[in-house]
Design a protein around this motif. Sequence first.
Motif, PDB file in Angstrom:
ATOM      1  N   LEU A 184     -15.203  72.184  21.276  1.00  0.00           N
ATOM      2  CA  LEU A 184     -15.684  73.317  20.481  1.00  0.00           C
ATOM      3  C   LEU A 184     -14.550  73.916  19.649  1.00  0.00           C
ATOM      4  CD1 LEU A 184     -18.324  75.221  20.230  1.00  0.00           C
ATOM      5  CD2 LEU A 184     -16.764  76.843  21.285  1.00  0.00           C
ATOM      6  N   ALA A 185     -13.391  74.039  20.280  1.00  0.00           N
ATOM      7  CA  ALA A 185     -12.247  74.580  19.549  1.00  0.00           C
ATOM      8  C   ALA A 185     -11.873  73.651  18.411  1.00  0.00           C
ATOM      9  CB  ALA A 185     -11.066  74.768  20.490  1.00  0.00           C
ATOM     10  N   ALA A 186     -11.983  72.340  18.662  1.00  0.00           N
ATOM     11  CA  ALA A 186     -11.666  71.374  17.618  1.00  0.00           C
ATOM     12  C   ALA A 186     -12.590  71.584  16.429  1.00  0.00           C
ATOM     13  CB  ALA A 186     -11.811  69.956  18.166  1.00  0.00           C
ATOM     14  N   GLU A 187     -13.868  71.771  16.731  1.00  0.00           N
ATOM     15  CA  GLU A 187     -14.852  71.967  15.671  1.00  0.00           C
ATOM     16  C   GLU A 187     -14.539  73.241  14.891  1.00  0.00           C
ATOM     17  OE1 GLU A 187     -18.648  71.126  17.361  1.00  0.00           O
ATOM     18  OE2 GLU A 187     -19.614  71.915  15.550  1.00  0.00           O
ATOM     19  N   ALA A 188     -14.214  74.292  15.633  1.00  0.00           N
ATOM     20  CA  ALA A 188     -13.925  75.564  14.966  1.00  0.00           C
ATOM     21  C   ALA A 188     -12.685  75.460  14.095  1.00  0.00           C
ATOM     22  CB  ALA A 188     -13.757  76.671  16.009  1.00  0.00           C
ATOM     23  N   ASP A 246     -10.649  70.178  23.925  1.00  0.00           N
ATOM     24  CA  ASP A 246     -11.645  71.236  23.785  1.00  0.00           C
ATOM     25  C   ASP A 246     -12.442  70.973  22.517  1.00  0.00           C
ATOM     26  OD1 ASP A 246     -13.118  73.542  23.418  1.00  0.00           O
ATOM     27  OD2 ASP A 246     -11.569  74.830  24.264  1.00  0.00           O
TER      28      ASP A 246
END
Lengths: 315, 244
Positions: free
Chosen positions: A192-196, A190
Amino acid sequence: MRFWIFLLVALALGAGVFFGARYLHNDYLFFAGYVVLEYLVLATAWNILGGYCGYVNFGTAAFFALGAYTSVAIHKFSPMPIPVLILLGGIVSGIVGLGMGYLTLRLRGAFFSIATLALAVVVQTLITNWDYVGGSRGAYVVRPATVPLVGSYIQYLFLVMLVLAILAVFAARMIERSWLGYGFASIRDDELAAEASGVPTLRLKLMATTLSGAFMGMAGAPLPYYVGYLDPASGFNLAYAVNSIAMPLVGGTTTWIGPVIGALLLGTVQQVATVTISSAVNLLIVGVVLVGFVMIAPNGIIGLIEARLRARSDR
Amino acid sequence: MSGSSITVSGIHAAYGAVRALEDVSLEVKSGETVALLGTNGNGKSTLMKCIMGIVRPSAGSIFAEIDGRRHDLVGRSTEAIVDLGIALVPEGRRLFPKLTVEENLLLGAFRRIARAQIANNRAFCFEAFPQLAERRRQLAGSLSGGEQQMLALGRALMLAPRILLIDEPSVGLAPILVRRTIDKIQQLKEQYRLTVLMAEQNFTQAIRIADRGYVIVHGRIAFEGRSTEELNNNDLIRKFYLGL
């Protein structure tokens, strides 16, 4: 510490393979083994980006051929030892990998894959029109008959590829078990989750495209000396792209051992088919095997084994 | 060690031609729990993403004060914002489904600053969420909804954050689990002295633990409730949420 044990075991295994093949006094083993090992490196390299990060690269042939053509260009200028050529081919393809990463970093999924396919076409067109390395006519590379210490040249090439394969697998295994590997896995799962969570996804993706491209280039660097004559059609052969995707898929993409199993299995079957039936049947084999795996074991051989083990421990 | 707060002033954000936020200002003071209320598509998540640097606002400013030091967040990368000690629990939890519970937690501490404290923070997480310790080797995708929400919270706590942004913790959870999740957030907040900004649709649950709240409608702050009573008695909320 355990990394060094792994490396020692791998080197011992490699030495066993090499001296075992030498003991059999059959140079064909080296010819065939070279191709299998070359695919092992390609599959491992592809898996760093495709398996760990989940970015499917259809452009393997471009990176591979760039490595090979780097060698041709340098050979025309002034011949150099193969390990040096491997290093240079790796650098060239690594830089192109970095560039590809920058250009495609906004693309995900199928769009990324299409862009890599386009890259392969662009690079092939450039090489075909570059006269210095032979253009569409191809280039002859005359290799020496023997090499000091090792003896026959094909045994030397085999040995070089063996060492490269061990290095590639070692690197892939090290990545997998490091923070880098965790970061790659989080991008795959994921982005986006990694970025967050603070994973620097852009930087990690660039590292993956660079590393993956560099190893592909390294695998291609000795090719002109293996074939003796290199033209764009063979350097950019469809088989490289197809096999480097199929092999990790057959073995299992999430671990370093997956591409190794896949390459040894498919690569060996293809080499046997080449001498017993015809080399034309190779892509057909890949197609059939791939369809079979998608139906029976979508996570590859490793996935199948893991599922078995999990089912057993649950009981 | 003084407080940690967020000040958003006058931000605008858009996805291409679609305007998502218009002149939004909001403040979360140190130690507060502020609820950001609004139904789907009103810009709650966009505001969260702006604070985290995932979406870049076209105008306006976002400042964060962390332990007494003031930082401008606009233009900073998400990694750098995470490094400051601001963690986001994303909407829909966004776990890494094919990684284990433990790997998910480790990824919460990907930043070098957080890695140094990893053993401690993991121990805290397992203490706060004993179910996660039991299931540490299980794949995150195989957890139940409630457990996944706990893991998402745990992953954010692995950063040892000062400010916690929580985007819709109640999504897809049964009412009893929503209640439990909200209670847990309150408990964690007190335990770690966090400053919390929570986007939520579930008004009645959010208001239980919030000190105050904002109502966001069509990308604008429609109402600012300085206390829970003010929110409870507001006409807008009665109309939109409670159907009175």
